[in-house]
Design a protein around this motif. Structure first.
Motif, PDB file in Angstrom:
ATOM      1  N   PRO A 103       0.812  -1.224   0.000  1.00 54.15           N
ATOM      2  CA  PRO A 103       0.000   0.000   0.000  1.00 54.15           C
ATOM      3  C   PRO A 103       0.844   1.272   0.000  1.00 54.15           C
ATOM      4  O   PRO A 103       1.802   1.389   0.776  1.00 54.15           O
ATOM      5  CB  PRO A 103      -0.804  -0.118   1.305  1.00 54.15           C
ATOM      6  N   VAL A 104       0.494   2.186  -0.855  1.00 54.62           N
ATOM      7  CA  VAL A 104       1.255   3.429  -0.949  1.00 54.62           C
ATOM      8  C   VAL A 104       1.188   4.214   0.348  1.00 54.62           C
ATOM      9  O   VAL A 104       2.131   4.924   0.723  1.00 54.62           O
ATOM     10  CB  VAL A 104       0.733   4.282  -2.133  1.00 54.62           C
ATOM     11  N   TRP A 105       0.071   4.084   1.100  1.00 53.67           N
ATOM     12  CA  TRP A 105      -0.117   4.839   2.335  1.00 53.67           C
ATOM     13  C   TRP A 105       0.837   4.394   3.441  1.00 53.67           C
ATOM     14  O   TRP A 105       1.086   5.161   4.376  1.00 53.67           O
ATOM     15  CB  TRP A 105      -1.556   4.680   2.835  1.00 53.67           C
ATOM     16  N   LEU A 106       1.338   3.174   3.357  1.00 54.15           N
ATOM     17  CA  LEU A 106       2.217   2.626   4.403  1.00 54.15           C
ATOM     18  C   LEU A 106       3.617   2.376   3.857  1.00 54.15           C
ATOM     19  O   LEU A 106       4.317   1.469   4.289  1.00 54.15           O
ATOM     20  CB  LEU A 106       1.632   1.320   4.966  1.00 54.15           C
ATOM     21  N   ARG A 107       4.020   3.183   2.894  1.00 59.35           N
ATOM     22  CA  ARG A 107       5.342   3.061   2.273  1.00 59.35           C
ATOM     23  C   ARG A 107       5.556   1.672   1.686  1.00 59.35           C
ATOM     24  O   ARG A 107       6.639   1.103   1.776  1.00 59.35           O
ATOM     25  CB  ARG A 107       6.444   3.405   3.278  1.00 59.35           C
ATOM     26  N   PHE A 108       4.489   1.132   1.120  1.00 56.37           N
ATOM     27  CA  PHE A 108       4.504  -0.159   0.419  1.00 56.37           C
ATOM     28  C   PHE A 108       4.807  -1.336   1.349  1.00 56.37           C
ATOM     29  O   PHE A 108       5.231  -2.391   0.887  1.00 56.37           O
ATOM     30  CB  PHE A 108       5.492  -0.118  -0.749  1.00 56.37           C
ATOM     31  N   ARG A 109       4.550  -1.158   2.649  1.00 55.18           N
ATOM     32  CA  ARG A 109       4.753  -2.240   3.621  1.00 55.18           C
ATOM     33  C   ARG A 109       3.383  -2.671   4.137  1.00 55.18           C
ATOM     34  O   ARG A 109       2.882  -2.136   5.121  1.00 55.18           O
ATOM     35  CB  ARG A 109       5.643  -1.771   4.769  1.00 55.18           C
TER      36      ARG A 109
END
Length: 205
Positions: A103-109
């Motif tokens: 997810p882009v919102w969680l820095r892809f993590r």
């Protein structure tokens, strides 16, 4: 007139974007915070999925996370298919799965994608989804390892697709299975080392 393929590609790209954005909503993180359970990224495995939510001790929160994470995968497939056809449905489902994992919102993590994977399978073809869910349940019941159950269910999904009359989804499922394997690489290492936590433990990695 523009060739049909030139018209279709931008539309498919839009469905991919829509699926990704839907899949990237971190329901587990949102639910845990809303219920005062803390930051999932600092609990247990640090994962944002239902299994780690269960480690907080809240079964209702884990159940809600499971339903919403699987629901977003199913919704991406069903809405895209209804409005733009089967290809759009498969692409949106794949994108939703990737959105959950990166997810882009969680820095892809993000999460490991198991619930979203099962949800989109049910939407693609419910017999296929039920076969994958049954595979997960049987493996989990026998071994008590959620990670191993996920790996077995994902690995067998292309086979179920072939046996149940949906060979057109086999390539997609193989791609999804590879991502599931990659996302579980640490679990695989712990399984081999005998340190993987079993279902029901509240703490530990």
């Amino acid at each position: 007139m523009m060739p049909a393929i030139e018209i279709a590609l931008p539309l498919l790209a839009l469905w991919a974007l829509a699926g990704y954005l839907l899949g990237s909503v971190p329901f587990g993180l949102v639910i845990a915070r809303a219920l005062g359970l803390g930051d999932l990224r600092a609990i247990g495995s640090g994962n944002i999925g239902a299994t780690n939510v269960l480690r907080t001790g809240s079964k209702p929160a884990a159940a809600a996370t499971l339903i919403l994470d699987s629901g977003k995968g199913a919704a991406a497939v069903l809405v895209a298919r209804a409005l733009a056809g089967e290809d759009a449905g498969q692409i949106a489902g794949l994108a939703a799965f990737l959105g959950h994992c990166f997810p882009v919102w969680l820095r892809f993590r993000g999460g490991k994608g198991v619930a979203t994977f099962l949800g989109l399978l049910i939407a693609l073809a419910w017999p296929l989804g039920l076969a994958a869910c049954a595979t997960w349940l049987v493996t989990a019941a026998v071994t008590r390892f959620s990670s191993l159950a996920a790996l077995v269910a994902a690995a067998l999904s292309p086979l179920w697709a072939t046996l149940l009359g949906r060979p057109d989804t086999a390539a997609l499922l193989m791609a999804l299975a590879l991502v599931v394997l990659w996302r579980h690489r640490e679990n695989v290492a712990r399984l081999r080392a005998g340190t993987e936590p079993r279902i029901g433990r509240k703490t530990g990695r």
